[in-house]
Design an enzyme around this catalytic site. Structure first.
Site, mmCIF file in Angstrom:
data_model
loop_
_atom_site.group_PDB
_atom_site.id
_atom_site.type_symbol
_atom_site.label_atom_id
_atom_site.label_comp_id
_atom_site.label_asym_id
_atom_site.label_seq_id
_atom_site.Cartn_x
_atom_site.Cartn_y
_atom_site.Cartn_z
ATOM 1 N N LYS A 198 0.813 -1.211 0.000
ATOM 2 C CA LYS A 198 0.000 0.000 0.000
ATOM 3 C C LYS A 198 0.860 1.282 0.000
ATOM 4 O O LYS A 198 2.058 1.243 0.209
ATOM 5 C CB LYS A 198 -0.939 -0.022 1.210
ATOM 6 C CG LYS A 198 -1.774 -1.303 1.293
ATOM 7 C CD LYS A 198 -2.535 -1.607 0.008
ATOM 8 C CE LYS A 198 -3.512 -2.756 0.113
ATOM 9 N NZ LYS A 198 -2.921 -4.091 0.323
HETATM 10 C C1 LIG Z 1 -9.144 -3.361 -1.811
HETATM 11 C C2 LIG Z 1 -8.602 -4.025 -0.578
HETATM 12 N N1 LIG Z 1 -9.378 -4.130 0.512
HETATM 13 C C3 LIG Z 1 -8.935 -4.706 1.630
HETATM 14 C C4 LIG Z 1 -7.668 -5.208 1.715
HETATM 15 C C5 LIG Z 1 -7.237 -5.914 2.960
HETATM 16 O O1 LIG Z 1 -6.156 -5.314 3.577
HETATM 17 P P1 LIG Z 1 -5.123 -6.158 4.467
HETATM 18 O O2 LIG Z 1 -4.251 -6.937 3.548
HETATM 19 O O3 LIG Z 1 -4.405 -5.090 5.215
HETATM 20 O O4 LIG Z 1 -5.930 -7.040 5.355
HETATM 21 C C6 LIG Z 1 -6.807 -5.107 0.619
HETATM 22 C C7 LIG Z 1 -5.426 -5.607 0.717
HETATM 23 O O5 LIG Z 1 -4.770 -6.050 -0.117
HETATM 24 C C8 LIG Z 1 -7.293 -4.518 -0.560
HETATM 25 O O6 LIG Z 1 -6.535 -4.421 -1.666
#
Ligand SMILES: Cc1ncc(COP(=O)(O)O)c(C=O)c1O
Length: 429
Positions: A200
């Site tokens: 990110k």
């Molecule tokens: C669009 C989206 N939502 C939610 C998430 C979930 O985040 P995390 O990996 O921090 O749990 C991601 C992560 O890749 C994502 O790309």
């Protein structure tokens, strides 16, 4: 093999995607050491509490211009926290986009509710018209995911939500720091979530946040992410806050990661600026190529720039250009997030999620699909459910734009595109 097939424009892989990571330096190390030296890694008390987590929440609130932020352990944790604060459970339908990340759907399913797929348009985010078509008396809300670095058509989506009296949850995991007309994504809906996982725009490896304008939703989110009760300003559990108390999930963020996020937040504008400049240099040239079209970006100034999406006339030409770019050396070491045809982009694509396609339950009863409360919510999730998305996935290419591209990296990407388009579309050079 002729000369054309032997020639490589690059021999070194492109840098990996990881936008925030490329900006990491001594400041993050110092922050982490400061917390270790304090021996106070838990956010609510300690021997020498530095209050990194609450400082991060205040600074992120300031950055977004929103009153309430709850830091959590991941974007997935944030989705569960937000949906539980919004009261989602059995009998509820939640509209989700065909292009997302599996966690979006996991959070709905884990809460006993039914995900309903809606199509995307050329923004590669929810199509407001299709959302309106998918609304039933059981629909409680939608999750608008700002995919691949650029905002969704969030003003129109907010209007649909308002007109139908359903909630709008923004998922800004892939668009941290994005905006429309100067207003940050994450401030348009009833609630929003962020991820600070390693791919990110800013990162501490794992972490996330839930944000809202609404004080009651905030208190419910605090209770849900913690031990089931909201907290006073001094961190005391509020046992008699009847509008928020319930059952907690233990998703609190620790001081160590919060301290790193505070540094990464300060670096975020620079990280975005570098990706944006690289992307728009490449995009501006691609705009002159009649052989392809580009993703529709609602507000180019608010595009964080971490991905470029090109759309080809058909799957054959998309694959041929993508393969040619790879042959020319345009790929990073971790090829899954480098240049891919979207149909092959794993669990970002609804029909690539086996547990969804086969409606695998979360418990021995097959919840949520088998629950009596959900008996009228009968949906399919196999390929063909979202035809416009299916078509776009087959003939669109995603190219990661790392935050550390040099001018010569950018020039090599441009040169490779020129050569790939010339060879696939047999253009005179
Ligand atoms: C669009 C989206 N939502 C939610 C998430 C979930 O985040 P995390 O990996 O921090 O749990 C991601 C992560 O890749 C994502 O790309």
């Amino acid at each position: 093999m002729d000369d054309l097939h032997l020639r490589k424009i690059r021999t070194m892989p492109l840098p990996d995607e990881f936008p925030g990571v490329h900006a990491m330096g001594d400041e993050e190390t110092e922050a982490a050491l400061r917390v270790c030296r304090s021996k106070s890694l838990y956010r609510y008390y300690g021997m020498n509490l530095l209050k990194e987590t609450s400082s991060f929440e205040a600074e992120f609130a300031d950055f977004l211009n929103i009153p309430y932020v709850v830091a959590v352990t991941s974007g997935t944790a944030a989705l569960h926290t937000a949906l539980s604060a919004l009261g989602v459970g059995p009998g509820c339908e939640v509209i989700v986009p065909a292009y997302m990340w599996v966690s979006v759907i996991a959070a709905v399913v884990n809460l006993g509710a039914i995900p309903v797929l809606a199509d995307i348009d050329e923004t590669f985010c929810l199509d407001p018209a299709d959302v309106a078509r998918k609304i039933t008396p059981r629909t409680v809300g939608m999750i608008a995911v700002h995919m691949s670095g650029a905002p969704a058509d969030i003003v129109r989506l907010a209007a649909v939500a308002k007109q139908h009296g359903i909630f709008l949850l923004e998922d800004c995991a892939q668009c941290v720091g994005g905006s429309i007309d100067g207003r940050r994504v994450g401030t348009f809906g009833d609630m929003a979530i962020f991820s600070f996982q390693m791919n990110k725009n800013m990162s501490s490896g794992e972490a996330g946040a839930v944000v809202t304008h609404n004080e009651e939703l905030y208190r419910r989110a605090v209770a849900s992410h913690d031990a089931g009760y909201s907290r006073s300003d001094t961190g005391k559990l509020l046992m008699d806050d009847t509008t928020s108390y319930g059952w907690g999930r233990g998703l609190r963020l620790d001081e160590l990661r919060a301290s790193i996020l505070r540094v990464q937040l300060r670096k975020l504008p620079g990280t975005i600026d570098r990706m944006h400049q690289s992307k728009y240099k490449i995009r501006q040239w691609l705009e002159t190529c009649p052989e392809l079209s580009l993703r529709r970006v609602i507000d180019p100034n608010g595009d964080t720039g971490c991905f470029l999406i090109t759309i080809f006339p058909d799957a054959t030409s998309a694959h041929a250009v993508n393969d040619r770019l790879r042959d020319l050396g345009i790929a990073s070491a971790s090829a899954e997030t480098s240049n891919v045809i979207l149909a092959d982009y794993g669990m970002h694509i609804y029909y690539n999620i086996p547990a969804l396609v086969h409606k695998v339950g979360t418990d021995y009863r097959g919840s949520p699909w088998s629950l009596t409360e959900n008996q009228n919510s009968i949906y399919t999730y196999a390929k063909g459910t979202c035809p416009r998305a299916d078509d776009l996935f087959e003939r669109s290419q995603l190219l990661a734009i790392p935050s550390c591209l040099s001018h010569s990296d950018e020039d090599e990407i441009l040169e490779a595109f020129q050569e790939a388009l010339a060879s696939v579309f047999q253009l005179a050079s």
